[in-house]
Every structure is written in structure tokens, then in C-alpha cells.
Scaffold this active site. Sequence first.
Site, PDB file in Angstrom:
ATOM      1  N   GLU A 211      15.098  44.069 -41.913  1.00 28.59           N
ATOM      2  CA  GLU A 211      15.400  44.501 -40.550  1.00 28.59           C
ATOM      3  C   GLU A 211      16.907  44.513 -40.334  1.00 28.59           C
ATOM      4  O   GLU A 211      17.639  43.752 -40.956  1.00 28.59           O
ATOM      5  CB  GLU A 211      14.756  43.538 -39.541  1.00 28.59           C
ATOM      6  CG  GLU A 211      13.239  43.630 -39.563  1.00 28.59           C
ATOM      7  CD  GLU A 211      12.568  42.754 -38.507  1.00 28.59           C
ATOM      8  OE1 GLU A 211      11.625  43.237 -37.881  1.00 28.59           O
ATOM      9  OE2 GLU A 211      12.984  41.597 -38.320  1.00 28.59           O
TER      10      GLU A 211
ATOM     11  N   CYS B  66      24.132  44.347 -37.006  1.00 29.25           N
ATOM     12  CA  CYS B  66      23.804  43.116 -37.725  1.00 29.25           C
ATOM     13  C   CYS B  66      22.941  43.477 -38.925  1.00 29.25           C
ATOM     14  O   CYS B  66      21.877  44.073 -38.769  1.00 29.25           O
ATOM     15  CB  CYS B  66      23.063  42.177 -36.769  1.00 29.25           C
ATOM     16  SG  CYS B  66      22.510  40.663 -37.556  1.00 29.25           S
TER      17      CYS B  66
ATOM     18  N   CYS C 145      14.679  34.921 -47.219  1.00 31.41           N
ATOM     19  CA  CYS C 145      15.814  34.005 -47.386  1.00 31.41           C
ATOM     20  C   CYS C 145      15.303  32.715 -48.019  1.00 31.41           C
ATOM     21  O   CYS C 145      14.237  32.232 -47.663  1.00 31.41           O
ATOM     22  CB  CYS C 145      16.445  33.696 -46.025  1.00 31.41           C
ATOM     23  SG  CYS C 145      17.903  32.606 -46.130  1.00 31.41           S
TER      24      CYS C 145
ATOM     25  N   CYS D  32      15.914  26.979 -43.309  1.00 29.41           N
ATOM     26  CA  CYS D  32      16.359  26.216 -42.140  1.00 29.41           C
ATOM     27  C   CYS D  32      15.156  26.070 -41.195  1.00 29.41           C
ATOM     28  O   CYS D  32      14.386  27.016 -41.007  1.00 29.41           O
ATOM     29  CB  CYS D  32      17.507  26.930 -41.427  1.00 29.41           C
ATOM     30  SG  CYS D  32      18.976  27.110 -42.465  1.00 29.41           S
TER      31      CYS D  32
ATOM     32  N   CYS E 127      14.492  28.722 -38.290  1.00 33.61           N
ATOM     33  CA  CYS E 127      14.744  30.150 -38.532  1.00 33.61           C
ATOM     34  C   CYS E 127      13.511  30.878 -39.076  1.00 33.61           C
ATOM     35  O   CYS E 127      12.915  30.454 -40.072  1.00 33.61           O
ATOM     36  CB  CYS E 127      15.903  30.306 -39.506  1.00 33.61           C
ATOM     37  SG  CYS E 127      16.276  32.028 -39.909  1.00 33.61           S
TER      38      CYS E 127
ATOM     39  N   CYS F 154      19.220  35.983 -32.932  1.00 31.62           N
ATOM     40  CA  CYS F 154      19.586  35.200 -34.120  1.00 31.62           C
ATOM     41  C   CYS F 154      18.375  34.437 -34.638  1.00 31.62           C
ATOM     42  O   CYS F 154      17.700  33.748 -33.887  1.00 31.62           O
ATOM     43  CB  CYS F 154      20.628  34.143 -33.776  1.00 31.62           C
ATOM     44  SG  CYS F 154      22.198  34.785 -33.297  1.00 31.62           S
TER      45      CYS F 154
HETATM   46  N1  SAH Z   1      22.245  32.753 -43.826  1.00 27.30           N
HETATM   47  C1  SAH Z   1      23.440  32.997 -43.058  1.00 27.30           C
HETATM   48  C2  SAH Z   1      23.357  34.307 -42.277  1.00 27.30           C
HETATM   49  C3  SAH Z   1      22.343  34.301 -41.150  1.00 27.30           C
HETATM   50  S1  SAH Z   1      23.222  34.348 -39.641  1.00 27.30           S
HETATM   51  C4  SAH Z   1      23.729  31.811 -42.166  1.00 27.30           C
HETATM   52  O1  SAH Z   1      22.912  30.914 -42.102  1.00 27.30           O
HETATM   53  O2  SAH Z   1      24.788  31.767 -41.563  1.00 27.30           O
HETATM   54  C5  SAH Z   1      21.990  33.964 -38.498  1.00 27.30           C
HETATM   55  C6  SAH Z   1      22.401  32.837 -37.591  1.00 27.30           C
HETATM   56  O3  SAH Z   1      21.346  32.574 -36.682  1.00 27.30           O
HETATM   57  C7  SAH Z   1      22.659  31.561 -38.366  1.00 27.30           C
HETATM   58  O4  SAH Z   1      23.694  30.844 -37.769  1.00 27.30           O
HETATM   59  C8  SAH Z   1      21.335  30.860 -38.171  1.00 27.30           C
HETATM   60  O5  SAH Z   1      21.399  29.492 -38.413  1.00 27.30           O
HETATM   61  C9  SAH Z   1      21.041  31.189 -36.735  1.00 27.30           C
HETATM   62  N2  SAH Z   1      19.651  30.981 -36.350  1.00 27.30           N
HETATM   63  C10 SAH Z   1      18.571  30.855 -37.151  1.00 27.30           C
HETATM   64  N3  SAH Z   1      17.464  30.636 -36.432  1.00 27.30           N
HETATM   65  C11 SAH Z   1      17.845  30.624 -35.144  1.00 27.30           C
HETATM   66  C12 SAH Z   1      17.150  30.452 -33.907  1.00 27.30           C
HETATM   67  N4  SAH Z   1      15.830  30.251 -33.865  1.00 27.30           N
HETATM   68  N5  SAH Z   1      17.871  30.514 -32.776  1.00 27.30           N
HETATM   69  C13 SAH Z   1      19.196  30.733 -32.787  1.00 27.30           C
HETATM   70  N6  SAH Z   1      19.908  30.899 -33.909  1.00 27.30           N
HETATM   71  C14 SAH Z   1      19.241  30.844 -35.078  1.00 27.30           C
END
Ligand code: SAH
Length: 359
Positions: free
Chosen positions: A95, A109, A116, A120, A123, A343
Amino acid sequence: MSDTRPAISDVREDDLVLWLAARGQPSYRAKQIRRRFAKTAAASWDDLTELPVALRAELAKAFRWSAVSTVTEEASADGETRKVLRALIDGQRIESVLMPHHGARNAVCISTQAGCPMACAFCATGEMGLIRNLTAGEIVDQVRHWQRELGARGERVSHVVYMGMGEPFNNYGPTIASARALMDAELFGISPRRITISTCGVVPKIDELANEGLPINLAVSLHAADDRTRGAIMPINRKWGIDEVLDASARYVERTRRRVTFEYVLLAGVNDSERDARTLASRIASRGRTSDYHVNLIPVNAGPGGFERPKAEAMEVFAEVLREGGIAATVRISKGQDILAGCGQLKVPEGDAAPAGKV
Ligand code: SAH
């Protein structure tokens, strides 16, 4: 039979020159083709009418015009944010999101991996696991898609954030190659200052990027102020702890003279106390000049783990504590959550990686 043609976005200029030479074609055609592919609305080889018909046919036989094809597109109720589901040649899906801002900017974006591996806790992409790395062409063509559409109405992609699916630094080579293509004045010509790569903290690659001499922005997903909390929500922290991530960020600043952004997802009752804010401020401050850093506070979007957003007041207090510590902090609510485009919300449902379509 499966399509084995490489996408033109994955072919280096030198290789294209050689391919053309083997067919008695002058080398300037390579530039001509690449310019057309990045800067115009051409939707297929047939649109390159300035090329001889026979050459066009040979090009079409050898190279796919795009590495991605659109499956579905959704628009947020806010009328601005849009999310596109795209198919890759092997049927895998990714996406990407367009985030226009009052006609003044068009941020895109993009994803660097299908799925991935980082897992986390909050996420949605992490729930997919890693399916595979994208090629540089598959990364670039996500931008090219929007560029083509915006170009048709006299606009262009102004900003690119590597914050879609995947961990860019786990797919380092193609990610950097794609950023170089986006910056290339003969291709997309996007200012490196408007390109941001985000990592969950792959320390050796932060150093490698610092040595590339690419004046792009680095964002680091920190999300906690101490190792115990970070380790509980981000498995990567077992490999590189907060001090190592902060030290690498300081080296990046030192080496590139560019500010680093820390992303900090706010999870109620987990990492949002005043004490967390004070710990974070002092850990950052201990690395040198606080003005070298910016903290982006992201109230958690609905996703796995059942995490909740802190109350608005608590988020403001958190930001204020950072500011008192001399660190610029902003609370960023991501848009497009009604279409799961915020995000950490990008995820392709299981079983949705259908057989390859025509790309
Ligand atoms: N893998 C990289 C690129 C992804 S950026 C990284 O982790 O930086 C996407 C961003 O959204 C990251 O900062 C991630 O931690 C954040 N993110 C993931 N799940 C989220 C959620 N449920 N709410 C808000 N931010 C989230």
C-alpha cells in the site's frame, strides 16, 4: 507463462544504453526514455510516440513499463488522503498513501517491503511478518503513480516519506537507490530535503546513511524513554538499545549537520507519563545540542495490542515537558484513519495476495 521482464524503473541507465547500442540505437535515447518515464503522464510504451515504432515494440517486449499496478484505491472522508493497494509482478501487494496539504504540498508515503519483520506491538504491518523486500523500481514506481496523476492536473509530488510498510534499513540498497532516483534532476527532481527515511533503529544502517553524503532527512522511531518499556513494545530494542540508537542519531547529526526527528507513539499508561517525558528529554539532551532534534508525538492509531491514546491534556503536558527541556515537540494526528491509512495501519489482509495481474 510468468512475466520475466524487468520493470524499466529497475534498469540502470548504463544498462539501458548497452541494450540500446546492441540494437543500433544512439545512447541519448536512454535519457529520453528515462525522462519520459519520470516526468510525463505516459501510461505505456505506446505513449512514447517520439520513438520509432519498431523500437517501442522491442522495448515493450523487454521491459515492463511499471513495476506496480493499482488494485484498489480509497479516499478518506476528509477528501484529501488517499490510499492505493498495488500488486507487484508476483502477486504480492503493498500500500501507499497520498497526503495532500491544502494544495500547497503533496506528500507521498511509500513502502519498502511487502509486510515487515520488526513486529512492533502496536503496528498492523508488523502482524503480516516479512513477505519480501521490494526492488528499487517497485519503490520508485509508487511515487511515479502519484506523479503521473498529479502531473495531469499541473501538480507534482513535493515530499516523499519512507513510512509505509516495511523497515527501509532492512532493505537498504534498493531504498537508497530509490532515493537517488527520486532526487535525480533528470528524473523526479525531488529535493533531498523533502525526502525522509524512517527507521525503527537499525544502528549500523544509520551510520551507513550518514556516510552516503545524501542530504535527506532521517526519522527514528523511538517510542519509549527506557529500555524496559521499549523492549516490551519493539523487539528490535533487544538488538540495539536506546543509548545505541541515540548515539547513532548523534553521529548522524554530527556527520550530516542535519536535524534528526524522533517519532514517539503515545500509548496511554505505557510510555506517556511526565516522568517518561523528563527521561526522554534528559537522554536526548545528554547527546549534545537539543536543537539538533525534533520529537514528533503520534497518538496511537487503532491497531494491534489494544493500545489507547492518552487524553489530549496528557499529550500536551508530555510535549510541554520536552519543550521545557529545549526540545522542539509537536503532536501529529495522522489523517486518513477511516481508510486505515494512518501511521502503522497499512496492512494487506491475509489471502489477499492474488495471482499476478498484468503489470
Ligand atoms: N519501519 C520504519 C518505517 C515505518 S514508519 C519505522 O519503524 O520507522 C511508520 C511509523 O508509524 C513508525 O514510527 C511506526 O512506529 C509508527 N506506527 C506504527 N504503528 C502505529 C500506530 N498504531 N499508531 C501510530 N503510529 C504507529
